[in-house]
Design a protein around this motif. Sequence first.
Motif, mmCIF file in Angstrom:
data_model
loop_
_atom_site.group_PDB
_atom_site.id
_atom_site.type_symbol
_atom_site.label_atom_id
_atom_site.label_comp_id
_atom_site.label_asym_id
_atom_site.label_seq_id
_atom_site.Cartn_x
_atom_site.Cartn_y
_atom_site.Cartn_z
ATOM 1 N N ALA A 80 -7.644 0.280 -5.003
ATOM 2 C CA ALA A 80 -7.635 1.647 -4.954
ATOM 3 C C ALA A 80 -7.219 2.175 -3.649
ATOM 4 O O ALA A 80 -6.263 3.205 -3.557
ATOM 5 N N GLU A 81 -7.574 1.855 -2.490
ATOM 6 C CA GLU A 81 -7.328 2.366 -1.262
ATOM 7 C C GLU A 81 -5.809 1.988 -1.030
ATOM 8 O O GLU A 81 -4.848 2.739 -0.203
ATOM 9 N N VAL A 82 -5.423 0.739 -1.186
ATOM 10 C CA VAL A 82 -4.105 0.274 -0.985
ATOM 11 C C VAL A 82 -2.815 1.102 -1.949
ATOM 12 O O VAL A 82 -1.785 1.420 -1.277
ATOM 13 N N GLY A 83 -3.416 1.693 -2.831
ATOM 14 C CA GLY A 83 -2.685 2.452 -3.705
ATOM 15 C C GLY A 83 -2.321 3.904 -3.063
ATOM 16 O O GLY A 83 -1.282 4.644 -3.688
ATOM 17 N N GLN A 84 -3.131 4.076 -2.029
ATOM 18 C CA GLN A 84 -2.884 5.595 -1.411
ATOM 19 C C GLN A 84 -2.032 5.324 -0.263
ATOM 20 O O GLN A 84 -1.655 6.414 0.520
ATOM 21 N N VAL A 85 -1.521 3.986 0.176
ATOM 22 C CA VAL A 85 -0.755 3.920 1.261
ATOM 23 C C VAL A 85 0.546 3.807 0.881
ATOM 24 O O VAL A 85 1.001 3.309 -0.202
ATOM 25 N N PRO A 86 1.600 4.473 1.536
ATOM 26 C CA PRO A 86 3.021 4.418 1.506
ATOM 27 C C PRO A 86 3.463 2.683 1.556
ATOM 28 O O PRO A 86 3.294 2.120 2.760
ATOM 29 N N LEU A 87 3.862 1.939 0.649
ATOM 30 C CA LEU A 87 4.036 0.881 0.866
ATOM 31 C C LEU A 87 5.669 0.338 0.655
ATOM 32 O O LEU A 87 6.528 1.033 -0.023
ATOM 33 N N CYS A 88 6.248 -0.803 1.150
ATOM 34 C CA CYS A 88 7.257 -1.412 0.957
ATOM 35 C C CYS A 88 7.037 -2.767 0.107
ATOM 36 O O CYS A 88 6.272 -3.394 0.495
ATOM 37 N N GLY A 96 0.093 -4.353 -11.667
ATOM 38 C CA GLY A 96 -0.734 -4.486 -12.469
ATOM 39 C C GLY A 96 -2.062 -4.461 -11.597
ATOM 40 O O GLY A 96 -3.053 -3.514 -12.110
ATOM 41 N N LEU A 97 -2.321 -4.809 -10.554
ATOM 42 C CA LEU A 97 -3.624 -4.545 -9.771
ATOM 43 C C LEU A 97 -3.724 -3.066 -9.291
ATOM 44 O O LEU A 97 -4.904 -2.608 -9.399
ATOM 45 N N LEU A 98 -2.882 -2.660 -9.040
ATOM 46 C CA LEU A 98 -2.826 -1.303 -8.630
ATOM 47 C C LEU A 98 -3.246 -0.288 -9.587
ATOM 48 O O LEU A 98 -3.866 0.691 -9.401
ATOM 49 N N ARG A 99 -2.460 -0.668 -10.817
ATOM 50 C CA ARG A 99 -2.772 0.257 -12.007
ATOM 51 C C ARG A 99 -4.382 -0.116 -12.505
ATOM 52 O O ARG A 99 -4.976 1.120 -12.822
ATOM 53 N N GLN A 100 -4.762 -0.915 -12.446
ATOM 54 C CA GLN A 100 -6.071 -1.110 -12.708
ATOM 55 C C GLN A 100 -7.097 -0.489 -11.965
ATOM 56 O O GLN A 100 -8.015 -0.045 -12.343
ATOM 57 N N GLY A 119 -6.234 2.403 -10.812
ATOM 58 C CA GLY A 119 -6.198 3.929 -11.043
ATOM 59 C C GLY A 119 -4.932 4.368 -10.408
ATOM 60 O O GLY A 119 -4.800 5.799 -10.289
ATOM 61 N N SER A 120 -4.137 3.553 -9.635
ATOM 62 C CA SER A 120 -2.950 4.104 -8.822
ATOM 63 C C SER A 120 -1.672 3.761 -9.627
ATOM 64 O O SER A 120 -1.412 2.653 -10.056
ATOM 65 N N GLU A 121 -0.707 4.593 -9.158
ATOM 66 C CA GLU A 121 0.458 4.242 -9.926
ATOM 67 C C GLU A 121 1.304 3.596 -8.548
ATOM 68 O O GLU A 121 1.366 4.200 -7.474
ATOM 69 N N VAL A 122 2.413 2.814 -8.868
ATOM 70 C CA VAL A 122 3.139 2.319 -7.835
ATOM 71 C C VAL A 122 4.530 3.224 -7.505
ATOM 72 O O VAL A 122 5.285 3.364 -8.514
ATOM 73 N N ALA A 123 4.533 3.589 -6.401
ATOM 74 C CA ALA A 123 5.941 4.470 -6.011
ATOM 75 C C ALA A 123 6.325 3.893 -4.634
ATOM 76 O O ALA A 123 5.912 4.661 -3.465
ATOM 77 N N PRO A 124 6.682 2.579 -4.460
ATOM 78 C CA PRO A 124 7.061 2.153 -3.064
ATOM 79 C C PRO A 124 8.255 3.074 -2.224
ATOM 80 O O PRO A 124 9.025 3.604 -3.143
ATOM 81 N N THR A 125 8.009 3.280 -0.957
ATOM 82 C CA THR A 125 8.856 3.928 -0.192
ATOM 83 C C THR A 125 10.119 3.078 0.097
ATOM 84 O O THR A 125 11.219 3.657 0.423
#
Length: 317
Positions: free
Chosen positions: A183-191, A205-209, A211-217
């Motif tokens: 959940a915390e990883v999902g709040q970080v801007p990711l590449c 899949g893990l991020l959605r479980q 509660g986070s949507e994936v929007a990599p920078t």
Amino acid sequence: MIDKLEFIIALARERHFGHAAEACGVSQPTFSAGIKQLEDTMGVLLVERGSRFRGFTPEGERVLDWARRIVGDTRAMRQEIDALKHGLSGHIRLAAIPTALAMMSMITTPYRAQHPDVRFTIWSRNSIEVLGMLENLEIDAGLTYLDNEPLGRVQTVPLYSEQYRLLASSDSPLGDRDTVTWAEVGQVPLCLLTPDMQNRRIIEGLLRQAGSEVAPTLESDSIIVLFAHVRTGKWASVMPAKLAEALGLTEKVRAIPIVEPEVSHSIGLVVPQRNPLTPLINALVNEAKQLAPILNAAVPSGPVVAELLKPKARADG
């Protein structure tokens, strides 16, 4: 007959008559005539014809399946006879998913120490492409996930479990943590890797479980590109633990275990479902089996990985 079966395999791979003819080193008329001769021999239509390739008939699909077996076995027979005459030599074609590429040298380096007349070509491909290339006899073996998506008819050698780390700058918001949650990883801007990569699908899949949507920078099909951005200290990414260690962490970049949940996926060698295997691939399987206990003992630290990657002569040779 064998050359006509090679034509069918090339057509399945290229999905285009002209490209398949070129891949087989013949003119398109010669290629088309060869397919027609095969159809006459079998007494059925194999290819749905039109202005372009439209696919195989049901009979054609069965012939294609047999063609892959017969051509594969023929190559194996020739290679085995050659090995009996001259010892192990030749060319091994390999493909690996990007997250496993750095591990490939742990197999090829000791292999070549034992068999110096063998050379390698290694491609970076996604997991679907690895299996497709193996099926179409474009590669001899692959390194990919074993437990997340269907593999088809292959033999497998499990090598290690892929566990996940957040790679981030030590002075970033999560950089001083001993562990982080998904959940915390999902709040970080990711590449991250591009969506065609199975690693990306796993992370999504893990991020959605959580509660986070994936929007990599930033997205790339290259781990090196991602790692180079992380090393600037301005980006974060999710990578397998062994890969992060193998690439080499800096004082500024940390690999932080991701928990809640702790997840792992099996990575291993895949080779054709054939008995016997070619001598070259049988030796490759043996190297993988010797490596597996070392990799499964623990998630190695950087110095251990560096030691595994060193070229060295085998004591059991």
